[in-house]
Design an enzyme around this catalytic site. Structure first.
Site, PDB file in Angstrom:
ATOM      1  N   GLN A  67       0.839  -1.198   0.000  1.00  0.00           N
ATOM      2  CA  GLN A  67       0.000   0.000   0.000  1.00  0.00           C
ATOM      3  C   GLN A  67       0.878   1.254   0.000  1.00  0.00           C
ATOM      4  O   GLN A  67       0.578   2.245  -0.657  1.00  0.00           O
ATOM      5  CB  GLN A  67      -0.929  -0.010   1.224  1.00  0.00           C
ATOM      6  CG  GLN A  67      -2.006   1.072   1.191  1.00  0.00           C
ATOM      7  CD  GLN A  67      -3.038   0.855   0.100  1.00  0.00           C
ATOM      8  OE1 GLN A  67      -3.330  -0.280  -0.283  1.00  0.00           O
ATOM      9  NE2 GLN A  67      -3.583   1.938  -0.440  1.00  0.00           N
ATOM     10  N   GLU A 163     -17.146   3.657  -5.178  1.00  0.00           N
ATOM     11  CA  GLU A 163     -16.414   2.564  -5.827  1.00  0.00           C
ATOM     12  C   GLU A 163     -17.349   1.369  -6.001  1.00  0.00           C
ATOM     13  O   GLU A 163     -17.454   0.542  -5.099  1.00  0.00           O
ATOM     14  CB  GLU A 163     -15.200   2.143  -4.973  1.00  0.00           C
ATOM     15  CG  GLU A 163     -14.099   3.178  -4.897  1.00  0.00           C
ATOM     16  CD  GLU A 163     -12.829   2.644  -4.229  1.00  0.00           C
ATOM     17  OE1 GLU A 163     -12.821   1.486  -3.759  1.00  0.00           O
ATOM     18  OE2 GLU A 163     -11.841   3.402  -4.195  1.00  0.00           O
TER      19      GLU A 163
HETATM   20 ZN   LIG Z   1     -10.766  -1.785  -3.195  1.00  0.00          ZN
END
Ligand SMILES: [Zn+2]
Length: 194
Positions: A67, A163
């Site tokens: 990340q 999303e």
């Molecule tokens: Zn995601």
């Protein structure tokens, strides 16, 4: 594993957090917590029976280090666009979760695309919501313990842009409750506390 663990801009995971019981999807080679892995398997089985397009896993478990890499890459990108360090960091944080602040580190989040879109340069597009599979998921994913984590009308609470491809495993009981009440995870946890 606490399937209701909250990870967002305010609640983070430390560098060393790694979920137990990860399973690797043989097609995508992506790792997921076993609960999510089996939920996606069951969903694909039903989609197939219904004659709908199956889903492909585009992203699953991500380590803190990975990340961090994604985040730094975005900062570099905005730096190259001419922004100074601070501005580039702020802009990057609007698009990519900061290390420790991504639900993907939990292994309980999954990004999905339909089979026919998997080879696009960016298979994670809002077009997913227009597909029959995307629509079906919205109505039925809770039966498999999954919820749409960042709905369009909850952006002020989640602080994450809409999303349609990002699903989160919370377990069937919690998922049903959230579906029935039209709650996002933050609202559900708030209601639990009373
Ligand atoms: Zn995601």
């Amino acid at each position: 594993m606490n399937t209701l663990q909250l990870v967002n801009n305010e609640h983070s995971l430390n560098k060393d957090f790694k979920p137990q019981h990860l399973i690797q999807d043989s097609f995508s080679k992506i790792w997921l917590c076993r609960e999510v892995f089996w939920a996606v398997r069951r969903i694909n089985y039903i989609l197939c029976k219904l004659g709908l397009e199956q889903v492909v896993i585009i992203s699953g478990y991500r380590s803190y280090a990975y990340q961090e890499k994604l985040f730094m890459r975005k900062i570099d990108y905005f730096g190259e666009q001419g922004l100074d360090d601070e501005a580039a960091k702020i802009k990057a944080a609007q698009i990519v979760a900061m290390p420790g602040h991504s639900e993907h580190q939990l292994g309980l989040a999954v990004d999905l695309a339909v089979w026919s879109m998997k080879d696009l340069a960016d298979p994670l597009t809002t077009d997913f919501e227009q597909t029959s599979t995307g629509k079906w998921l919205l109505q039925h994913s809770h039966q498999y313990g999954l919820i749409l984590r960042y709905p369009k009308d909850k952006v002020t609470i989640t602080q994450i842009t809409y999303e349609p491809w990002h699903y989160r495993y919370v377990g069937q009981k919690a998922a049903r409750k959230m579906y029935e009440n039209h709650w996002c995870l933050e609202e559900y946890l708030c209601a639990l506390k009373g």
